[in-house]
Design a protein around this motif. Structure first.
Motif, PDB file in Angstrom:
ATOM      1  N   UNK A 199      -8.392 -30.397 -29.432  1.00  0.00           N
ATOM      2  CA  UNK A 199      -7.219 -29.736 -29.402  1.00  0.00           C
ATOM      3  C   UNK A 199      -7.196 -28.548 -30.599  1.00  0.00           C
ATOM      4  N   UNK A 200      -6.480 -27.726 -30.467  1.00  0.00           N
ATOM      5  CA  UNK A 200      -6.039 -26.668 -31.596  1.00  0.00           C
ATOM      6  C   UNK A 200      -4.587 -26.462 -31.530  1.00  0.00           C
ATOM      7  N   UNK A 201      -4.145 -25.025 -32.066  1.00  0.00           N
ATOM      8  CA  UNK A 201      -2.583 -24.986 -32.070  1.00  0.00           C
ATOM      9  C   UNK A 201      -1.883 -25.089 -30.584  1.00  0.00           C
ATOM     10  N   UNK A 202      -2.429 -24.281 -29.604  1.00  0.00           N
ATOM     11  CA  UNK A 202      -1.808 -24.394 -28.464  1.00  0.00           C
ATOM     12  C   UNK A 202      -2.856 -24.779 -27.200  1.00  0.00           C
ATOM     13  N   UNK A 203      -4.190 -24.668 -27.264  1.00  0.00           N
ATOM     14  CA  UNK A 203      -4.961 -25.012 -26.374  1.00  0.00           C
ATOM     15  C   UNK A 203      -6.059 -24.067 -25.914  1.00  0.00           C
ATOM     16  N   UNK A 204      -6.175 -23.035 -26.689  1.00  0.00           N
ATOM     17  CA  UNK A 204      -6.935 -21.837 -26.449  1.00  0.00           C
ATOM     18  C   UNK A 204      -8.348 -21.998 -26.978  1.00  0.00           C
ATOM     19  N   UNK A 232      -8.903 -31.066 -22.864  1.00  0.00           N
ATOM     20  CA  UNK A 232      -8.305 -30.089 -23.801  1.00  0.00           C
ATOM     21  C   UNK A 232      -6.641 -30.457 -23.749  1.00  0.00           C
ATOM     22  N   UNK A 233      -6.322 -30.696 -25.078  1.00  0.00           N
ATOM     23  CA  UNK A 233      -4.831 -31.365 -25.034  1.00  0.00           C
ATOM     24  C   UNK A 233      -3.905 -29.881 -24.803  1.00  0.00           C
ATOM     25  N   UNK A 234      -3.147 -30.223 -23.874  1.00  0.00           N
ATOM     26  CA  UNK A 234      -2.088 -29.275 -23.111  1.00  0.00           C
ATOM     27  C   UNK A 234      -1.342 -28.780 -24.275  1.00  0.00           C
ATOM     28  N   UNK A 235      -1.049 -27.418 -24.628  1.00  0.00           N
ATOM     29  CA  UNK A 235      -0.351 -27.138 -25.706  1.00  0.00           C
ATOM     30  C   UNK A 235      -0.488 -27.533 -26.985  1.00  0.00           C
ATOM     31  N   UNK A 236      -1.925 -28.258 -27.304  1.00  0.00           N
ATOM     32  CA  UNK A 236      -2.461 -28.445 -28.628  1.00  0.00           C
ATOM     33  C   UNK A 236      -1.427 -29.249 -29.232  1.00  0.00           C
ATOM     34  N   UNK A 237      -1.585 -29.043 -30.879  1.00  0.00           N
ATOM     35  CA  UNK A 237      -0.792 -29.865 -31.739  1.00  0.00           C
ATOM     36  C   UNK A 237       0.582 -29.208 -31.605  1.00  0.00           C
ATOM     37  N   UNK A 252       2.647 -28.622 -28.818  1.00  0.00           N
ATOM     38  CA  UNK A 252       3.247 -29.364 -28.127  1.00  0.00           C
ATOM     39  C   UNK A 252       3.410 -30.653 -28.163  1.00  0.00           C
ATOM     40  N   UNK A 253       2.305 -31.524 -28.898  1.00  0.00           N
ATOM     41  CA  UNK A 253       2.243 -32.604 -29.105  1.00  0.00           C
ATOM     42  C   UNK A 253       3.275 -33.062 -30.338  1.00  0.00           C
ATOM     43  N   UNK A 254       3.583 -32.013 -31.077  1.00  0.00           N
ATOM     44  CA  UNK A 254       4.787 -32.364 -32.215  1.00  0.00           C
ATOM     45  C   UNK A 254       6.219 -31.756 -31.367  1.00  0.00           C
ATOM     46  N   UNK A 255       6.147 -30.732 -30.821  1.00  0.00           N
ATOM     47  CA  UNK A 255       7.407 -30.750 -30.011  1.00  0.00           C
ATOM     48  C   UNK A 255       7.779 -31.809 -28.921  1.00  0.00           C
ATOM     49  N   UNK A 256       7.037 -32.552 -28.650  1.00  0.00           N
ATOM     50  CA  UNK A 256       7.136 -33.868 -27.931  1.00  0.00           C
ATOM     51  C   UNK A 256       7.521 -34.949 -28.611  1.00  0.00           C
TER      52      UNK A 256
END
Length: 163
Positions: free
Chosen positions: A95-100, A119-124, A126-130
């Motif tokens: 993962x990264x910030x958003x997945x790029x 690859x973590x979709x949306x990165x950290x 999206x993780x935190x947003x959820x």
């Protein structure tokens, strides 16, 4: 290669900044789909995957996913990382910030024969947003997330933005 990718990202996003952007649109625009995504809810349910953080060290120190291993992006050393990953079949989530940036790191791991890279979709963001937890450098849960810069910070809607 990585510098030119970041330059491309900034130029591309700069040209489209007037348009309403979202994580799905940015990922569709900037990623090639070469590394399968995993969604935050699915990663949260996984049993003991290897989690690699492909952000810069200062981003990782502000917050990261629990038990994540920092591998970096600009300083990523593929040979050093694969020495720490003896099993090429064990689940690995990057993962990264958003997945790029994490797609790029995942591609490199796949090129060395790793077969279970996600690859973590949306990165950290999206993780935190959820609403899932992140941890600081002392392994304490925190609300802080390094938002990289003002442009990228628009994609983090939950938590305290740090620059």
């Amino acid at each position: 290669m990585r510098i030119s990718l970041l330059l491309f990202l900034f130029l591309t996003l700069g040209m489209t900044s007037c348009a309403q952007q979202s994580i799905p649109k940015v990922l569709q625009q900037l990623n090639d789909g070469t590394v399968d995504y995993i969604f935050a809810e699915d990663l949260y349910q996984m049993k003991a995957p290897i989690v690699l953080d492909a952000r810069e060290k200062d981003e990782f120190e502000v917050s990261h996913l629990k038990n994540a291993v920092w591998v970096g992006y600009e300083d990523f050393d593929l040979d050093k990382v694969i020495q720490q990953l003896p099993s090429k079949e064990k689940p690995i989530v990057v993962y990264c910030a958003i997945g790029v940036r994490s797609e790029d790191i995942g591609e490199q791991l796949k090129s060395k024969g790793y077969t279970n890279i996600k690859n973590l979709y949306g990165g950290i963001f999206e993780w935190k947003n959820k609403g899932f937890p992140v941890y600081d450098e002392n392994q304490h849960e925190t609300e802080k997330v390094h938002a990289f810069n003002q442009y990228w910070s628009r994609f983090l809607t939950n938590g305290e933005k740090v620059f």
